[in-house]
Design a protein around this motif. Structure first.
Motif, mmCIF file in Angstrom:
data_model
loop_
_atom_site.group_PDB
_atom_site.id
_atom_site.type_symbol
_atom_site.label_atom_id
_atom_site.label_comp_id
_atom_site.label_asym_id
_atom_site.label_seq_id
_atom_site.Cartn_x
_atom_site.Cartn_y
_atom_site.Cartn_z
ATOM 1 N N GLN A 11 11.633 -4.637 4.833
ATOM 2 C CA GLN A 11 10.391 -4.164 5.438
ATOM 3 C C GLN A 11 9.438 -3.777 4.321
ATOM 4 O OE1 GLN A 11 11.155 -0.930 8.121
ATOM 5 N NE2 GLN A 11 11.725 -2.295 9.776
ATOM 6 N N LEU A 12 8.193 -4.193 4.465
ATOM 7 C CA LEU A 12 7.162 -3.862 3.493
ATOM 8 C C LEU A 12 6.039 -3.124 4.213
ATOM 9 C CD1 LEU A 12 6.952 -7.271 1.599
ATOM 10 C CD2 LEU A 12 8.196 -5.219 0.903
ATOM 11 N N GLN A 13 5.654 -1.981 3.676
ATOM 12 C CA GLN A 13 4.570 -1.166 4.214
ATOM 13 C C GLN A 13 3.433 -1.195 3.214
ATOM 14 O OE1 GLN A 13 4.538 1.071 7.179
ATOM 15 N NE2 GLN A 13 2.399 0.882 6.662
ATOM 16 N N ALA A 14 2.243 -1.579 3.641
ATOM 17 C CA ALA A 14 1.083 -1.648 2.757
ATOM 18 C C ALA A 14 0.146 -0.478 3.028
ATOM 19 C CB ALA A 14 0.338 -2.966 2.958
ATOM 20 N N LYS A 15 -0.432 0.054 1.953
ATOM 21 C CA LYS A 15 -1.472 1.085 2.061
ATOM 22 C C LYS A 15 -2.644 0.639 1.206
ATOM 23 C CE LYS A 15 1.392 5.114 2.945
ATOM 24 N NZ LYS A 15 1.675 6.503 2.545
ATOM 25 N N ASP A 16 -3.838 0.665 1.807
ATOM 26 C CA ASP A 16 -5.024 0.313 1.037
ATOM 27 C C ASP A 16 -5.556 1.561 0.337
ATOM 28 O OD1 ASP A 16 -6.450 1.771 2.974
ATOM 29 O OD2 ASP A 16 -7.062 -0.026 4.051
ATOM 30 N N ARG A 17 -6.626 1.409 -0.409
ATOM 31 C CA ARG A 17 -7.140 2.530 -1.211
ATOM 32 C C ARG A 17 -7.598 3.702 -0.346
ATOM 33 N NH1 ARG A 17 -13.164 1.340 -2.840
ATOM 34 N NH2 ARG A 17 -13.696 -0.148 -1.221
ATOM 35 N N PHE A 18 -8.060 3.436 0.886
ATOM 36 C CA PHE A 18 -8.501 4.511 1.764
ATOM 37 C C PHE A 18 -7.309 5.325 2.269
ATOM 38 C CE2 PHE A 18 -11.783 1.183 2.181
ATOM 39 C CZ PHE A 18 -12.821 1.877 1.584
ATOM 40 N N GLN A 19 -6.230 4.649 2.644
ATOM 41 C CA GLN A 19 -5.026 5.359 3.078
ATOM 42 C C GLN A 19 -4.427 6.162 1.932
ATOM 43 O OE1 GLN A 19 -3.354 1.653 4.552
ATOM 44 N NE2 GLN A 19 -2.934 2.681 6.494
ATOM 45 N N LEU A 20 -4.454 5.603 0.728
ATOM 46 C CA LEU A 20 -3.939 6.335 -0.436
ATOM 47 C C LEU A 20 -4.767 7.583 -0.708
ATOM 48 C CD1 LEU A 20 -3.138 3.285 -2.739
ATOM 49 C CD2 LEU A 20 -1.483 4.776 -1.581
ATOM 50 N N THR B 74 5.214 -0.692 -0.327
ATOM 51 C CA THR B 74 6.477 0.033 -0.429
ATOM 52 C C THR B 74 7.518 -0.703 0.397
ATOM 53 O OG1 THR B 74 5.268 2.127 -0.600
ATOM 54 C CG2 THR B 74 7.616 2.262 -0.086
ATOM 55 N N ALA B 75 8.661 -1.000 -0.237
ATOM 56 C CA ALA B 75 9.767 -1.663 0.453
ATOM 57 C C ALA B 75 10.681 -0.601 1.058
ATOM 58 C CB ALA B 75 10.547 -2.539 -0.522
ATOM 59 N N ASN B 76 11.471 -1.012 2.058
ATOM 60 C CA ASN B 76 12.402 -0.068 2.674
ATOM 61 C C ASN B 76 13.457 0.407 1.679
ATOM 62 O OD1 ASN B 76 13.410 -2.713 2.776
ATOM 63 N ND2 ASN B 76 14.680 -2.305 4.558
ATOM 64 N N SER B 77 13.599 -0.252 0.553
ATOM 65 C CA SER B 77 14.524 0.181 -0.498
ATOM 66 C C SER B 77 13.935 1.327 -1.325
ATOM 67 C CB SER B 77 14.832 -0.995 -1.431
ATOM 68 O OG SER B 77 13.646 -1.395 -2.118
ATOM 69 N N GLY B 78 12.643 1.609 -1.128
ATOM 70 C CA GLY B 78 11.978 2.659 -1.894
ATOM 71 C C GLY B 78 11.173 2.132 -3.067
ATOM 72 N N ILE C 139 5.054 -9.017 12.130
ATOM 73 C CA ILE C 139 3.932 -8.402 11.423
ATOM 74 C C ILE C 139 3.240 -7.452 12.380
ATOM 75 C CG2 ILE C 139 1.727 -8.750 10.255
ATOM 76 C CD1 ILE C 139 2.682 -11.536 9.461
ATOM 77 N N ASP C 140 3.093 -6.196 11.961
ATOM 78 C CA ASP C 140 2.351 -5.181 12.720
ATOM 79 C C ASP C 140 1.074 -4.932 11.935
ATOM 80 O OD1 ASP C 140 1.269 -2.923 13.891
ATOM 81 O OD2 ASP C 140 3.160 -1.807 13.940
ATOM 82 N N VAL D 269 5.245 -5.294 7.520
ATOM 83 C CA VAL D 269 5.753 -6.657 7.595
ATOM 84 C C VAL D 269 7.270 -6.616 7.499
ATOM 85 C CG1 VAL D 269 5.765 -8.938 6.499
ATOM 86 C CG2 VAL D 269 3.672 -7.572 6.498
ATOM 87 N N GLU D 270 7.928 -7.297 8.437
ATOM 88 C CA GLU D 270 9.378 -7.418 8.394
ATOM 89 C C GLU D 270 9.706 -8.846 7.979
ATOM 90 O OE1 GLU D 270 11.451 -5.958 11.894
ATOM 91 O OE2 GLU D 270 9.775 -4.609 12.288
ATOM 92 N N LEU D 271 10.507 -8.971 6.921
ATOM 93 C CA LEU D 271 10.878 -10.272 6.370
ATOM 94 C C LEU D 271 12.388 -10.398 6.268
ATOM 95 C CD1 LEU D 271 8.542 -10.203 3.228
ATOM 96 C CD2 LEU D 271 8.065 -11.379 5.365
ATOM 97 N N LYS D 272 12.832 -11.617 6.059
ATOM 98 C CA LYS D 272 14.199 -11.875 5.608
ATOM 99 C C LYS D 272 14.044 -12.702 4.344
ATOM 100 C CE LYS D 272 16.950 -11.655 9.776
ATOM 101 N NZ LYS D 272 17.856 -12.395 10.676
ATOM 102 N N ILE D 273 14.536 -12.179 3.230
ATOM 103 C CA ILE D 273 14.509 -12.890 1.954
ATOM 104 C C ILE D 273 15.948 -13.289 1.639
ATOM 105 C CG2 ILE D 273 13.908 -12.781 -0.501
ATOM 106 C CD1 ILE D 273 11.465 -12.525 1.331
ATOM 107 N N ASN D 274 16.189 -14.593 1.574
ATOM 108 C CA ASN D 274 17.535 -15.131 1.396
ATOM 109 C C ASN D 274 18.503 -14.506 2.401
ATOM 110 O OD1 ASN D 274 16.661 -16.769 -0.681
ATOM 111 N ND2 ASN D 274 17.222 -15.312 -2.270
ATOM 112 N N GLY D 275 18.022 -14.319 3.646
ATOM 113 C CA GLY D 275 18.848 -13.796 4.719
ATOM 114 C C GLY D 275 18.946 -12.279 4.783
ATOM 115 N N GLN D 276 18.435 -11.579 3.779
ATOM 116 C CA GLN D 276 18.507 -10.121 3.748
ATOM 117 C C GLN D 276 17.236 -9.511 4.338
ATOM 118 O OE1 GLN D 276 21.283 -8.408 2.657
ATOM 119 N NE2 GLN D 276 22.126 -10.485 2.612
ATOM 120 N N PRO D 277 17.369 -8.590 5.316
ATOM 121 C CA PRO D 277 16.166 -7.985 5.914
ATOM 122 C C PRO D 277 15.422 -7.099 4.921
ATOM 123 C CG PRO D 277 18.163 -6.994 6.818
ATOM 124 C CD PRO D 277 18.600 -8.092 5.898
#
Length: 166
Positions: free
Chosen positions: A73-82, A5-9, A56-57, A63-71
């Protein structure tokens, strides 16, 4: 399989296999070049991207990234968290802890924090002597100590509030 999930939703289902990566059940092809110091150059579907890994946490799979200078955030959930989320248990695990209570009756023999002190999950807060054994009570979460409700040599009862957090 991961749900990202990205911070954009925006949400993606991503599957990593030894022979391929799929996103939303579609093959994902890319060329990546490491530039050093967390900097990368990506090519995907004829488009060029500059990527920087800011932070990276691993514990929280964030994960916090900058793609082409734009911040981003990506949140990952594995099958157990889901599955925990589906069962309604995911939010319970993420609830903020506002106080530390005595797990058993005993005597306070050491206090290792004071109001205003920032603590991290697992930090030693105080020592409770019970049944001739010293028990180190640790912080259940990250936070700031707002009040220490006990003093050295106090006798406490089970469930008594010892420390409050903000």
């Amino acid at each position: 399989m991961l749900q990202i999930t990205a911070n954009s939703g925006q949400v993606w289902e991503v599957d990593f296999r030894p022979d391929a990566i799929t996103v939303q059940d579609q093959p994902f092809t890319w060329d990546i070049t490491t530039l050093g110091n967390g900097q990368y150059h990506l090519l995907h579907e004829g488009r060029s991207f500059s990527a920087e890994v800011v932070h990276i946490d691993y514990t929280n799979k964030l994960v916090e990234l900058k793609i082409n200078g734009q911040p981003m955030q990506l949140q990952a959930k594995d099958r157990f968290q889901l599955l925990l989320d589906k069962l309604g248990l995911g939010a319970a695990a993420a609830q903020k802890i506002n106080q530390l209570k005595a797990p058993m009756p005993g005597l306070i023999v050491d206090i290792r924090v004071q109001p205003g002190q920032a603590v991290q999950k697992g930090d030693a807060l105080l020592v409770l002597e019970a049944m001739k054994m010293e028990n180190i009570l640790k912080s259940p979460a990250d936070g700031v100590v707002t009040d220490v409700k006990v003093q050295l040599r106090d006798n406490v009862t089970k469930g008594q509030i010892l420390i409050q957090f903000s």
